[in-house]
Design an enzyme around this catalytic site. Sequence first.
Site, PDB file in Angstrom:
ATOM      1  N   GLY A 195       0.820  -1.205   0.000  1.00  0.00           N
ATOM      2  CA  GLY A 195       0.000   0.000   0.000  1.00  0.00           C
ATOM      3  C   GLY A 195       0.855   1.256   0.000  1.00  0.00           C
ATOM      4  N   ALA A 196       0.235   2.390   0.433  1.00  0.00           N
ATOM      5  CA  ALA A 196       0.890   3.705   0.360  1.00  0.00           C
ATOM      6  C   ALA A 196       1.412   3.912  -1.063  1.00  0.00           C
ATOM      7  CB  ALA A 196       2.006   3.826   1.393  1.00  0.00           C
TER       8      ALA A 196
ATOM      9  N   HIS B 286       4.656   2.370  -7.876  1.00  0.00           N
ATOM     10  CA  HIS B 286       3.708   1.245  -7.905  1.00  0.00           C
ATOM     11  C   HIS B 286       2.826   1.320  -9.152  1.00  0.00           C
ATOM     12  CE1 HIS B 286       4.185   1.660  -3.356  1.00  0.00           C
ATOM     13  NE2 HIS B 286       4.527   0.413  -3.569  1.00  0.00           N
TER      14      HIS B 286
ATOM     15  N   GLU C 175      12.668  -2.215  -9.634  1.00  0.00           N
ATOM     16  CA  GLU C 175      14.125  -2.377  -9.450  1.00  0.00           C
ATOM     17  C   GLU C 175      14.650  -1.516  -8.317  1.00  0.00           C
ATOM     18  OE1 GLU C 175      15.923  -1.644 -13.241  1.00  0.00           O
ATOM     19  OE2 GLU C 175      15.609  -3.715 -13.884  1.00  0.00           O
TER      20      GLU C 175
ATOM     21  N   ASP D 232      13.922  -1.895  -5.347  1.00  0.00           N
ATOM     22  CA  ASP D 232      14.282  -2.941  -4.386  1.00  0.00           C
ATOM     23  C   ASP D 232      14.917  -4.091  -5.184  1.00  0.00           C
ATOM     24  OD1 ASP D 232      13.163  -1.813  -1.867  1.00  0.00           O
ATOM     25  OD2 ASP D 232      11.317  -1.871  -3.028  1.00  0.00           O
TER      26      ASP D 232
ATOM     27  N   VAL E 171      11.144   4.428 -10.539  1.00  0.00           N
ATOM     28  CA  VAL E 171      10.548   5.720 -10.905  1.00  0.00           C
ATOM     29  C   VAL E 171      11.073   6.764  -9.917  1.00  0.00           C
ATOM     30  CG1 VAL E 171       8.386   6.999 -11.189  1.00  0.00           C
ATOM     31  CG2 VAL E 171       8.512   4.594 -11.851  1.00  0.00           C
TER      32      VAL E 171
ATOM     33  N   MET F 171      11.248   7.014  -5.865  1.00  0.00           N
ATOM     34  CA  MET F 171       9.940   7.022  -5.200  1.00  0.00           C
ATOM     35  C   MET F 171       9.894   5.901  -4.174  1.00  0.00           C
ATOM     36  SD  MET F 171       7.384   8.874  -7.040  1.00  0.00           S
ATOM     37  CE  MET F 171       7.605  10.023  -8.376  1.00  0.00           C
ATOM     38  N   SER F 172       9.398   6.218  -2.994  1.00  0.00           N
ATOM     39  CA  SER F 172       9.304   5.231  -1.923  1.00  0.00           C
ATOM     40  C   SER F 172       8.223   5.682  -0.958  1.00  0.00           C
ATOM     41  CB  SER F 172      10.645   5.142  -1.187  1.00  0.00           C
ATOM     42  OG  SER F 172      10.475   4.496   0.055  1.00  0.00           O
ATOM     43  N   SER F 173       7.521   4.710  -0.378  1.00  0.00           N
ATOM     44  CA  SER F 173       6.497   5.051   0.616  1.00  0.00           C
ATOM     45  C   SER F 173       7.151   5.740   1.811  1.00  0.00           C
ATOM     46  CB  SER F 173       5.779   3.790   1.079  1.00  0.00           C
ATOM     47  OG  SER F 173       5.387   3.053  -0.038  1.00  0.00           O
TER      48      SER F 173
HETATM   49  O1  PAF Z   1       8.159  -4.303  -1.832  1.00  0.00           O
HETATM   50  C1  PAF Z   1       7.177  -4.433  -1.062  1.00  0.00           C
HETATM   51  O2  PAF Z   1       6.290  -3.588  -0.982  1.00  0.00           O
HETATM   52  C2  PAF Z   1       7.086  -5.665  -0.199  1.00  0.00           C
HETATM   53  O3  PAF Z   1       8.349  -6.094   0.216  1.00  0.00           O
HETATM   54  C3  PAF Z   1       6.316  -6.830  -0.866  1.00  0.00           C
HETATM   55  C4  PAF Z   1       7.028  -7.330  -2.094  1.00  0.00           C
HETATM   56  C5  PAF Z   1       4.912  -6.371  -1.224  1.00  0.00           C
HETATM   57  C6  PAF Z   1       6.190  -8.009   0.101  1.00  0.00           C
HETATM   58  O4  PAF Z   1       5.509  -7.651   1.270  1.00  0.00           O
END
Ligand code: PAF
Length: 280
Positions: A33-34, A39, A150, A152, A178, A186-188
């Site tokens: 989420g977030a 995403h 990518e 992560d 992105v 970009m990151s929550s």
């Molecule tokens: O990257 C994330 O948001 C999380 O590590 C994932 C892949 C949804 C697993 O909980």
Amino acid sequence: MTAPIIRQLAELRAKHSDWIRAGERVAVVPTMGALHAGHLSLVDAAKAACDRVIVTIFVNPKQFNNPEDLANYPRTEHEDAIKLAPYDVDVIYVPDPEQIYPDGFASTVSVTGVADQMEGASRPGHFDGVATVVAKLFLQTGAHQAFFGEKDYQQLLVVRRMARDLDIPIEVVGCPTVREASGLAMSSRNMRLSAEGVSKAGALYPILTSLAGELSAGGAFADLKQQSEVAILAAGFDELEYLSLCSAEDLSATELAREPARLFVAAWIEGVRLIDNIAV
Ligand code: PAF
């Protein structure tokens, strides 16, 4: 119109059976989420590749090694559903916790090798939590393809290894990071930074890019690393956890930027831990 939110596995499986009977291909975009533009780019890629798209939202307690980090993780289901509305996804799967971890749940999926260094070393148990929940989400959604950022990159390799090792019939697709206009990935977690913190954190990407340029020109990482570390701290980061040059295939440490290699960084600013990586 917002997509239907499904919270029970049985209901998801009923939809999945209809799709498979109709010969349709199914994509999953696993998230906590977030949602942000990163995403949404995964959702775009999933829509382009498959007939049906499931976005999962589950804040997975097993992958947080720090209880405070779990407590502070933004939970924004309503806003997430609104952000997804223009994408016309087929299902938002927000499993009730017992759908993922029923009473007595006692299994862990643990990946070695690509999971051992960097995030694996800094956050003990993190990748066990990721691999376990992602294995469940792959099996529950029965998707043909799964889309990961990518940003992560280590997670992407861990998940790919896990799916191969366990013979889960799914293709794990990596999509480019992105970035904000400054280059900040970009990151929550960016939501937890002040405006000043966001602006300071924007220095990370140019520092990485310039280091990557020097490595590509034949520089040795051992000679160049320290000046980038100093630059990261001078930009306003409070602590640098690691700055590593690794093989893009197996994440083994490397000194020279032999192709394919990537630079990885984890650093703290305003009490928030940010990670990033780029290809060299
Ligand atoms: O990257 C994330 O948001 C999380 O590590 C994932 C892949 C949804 C697993 O909980």
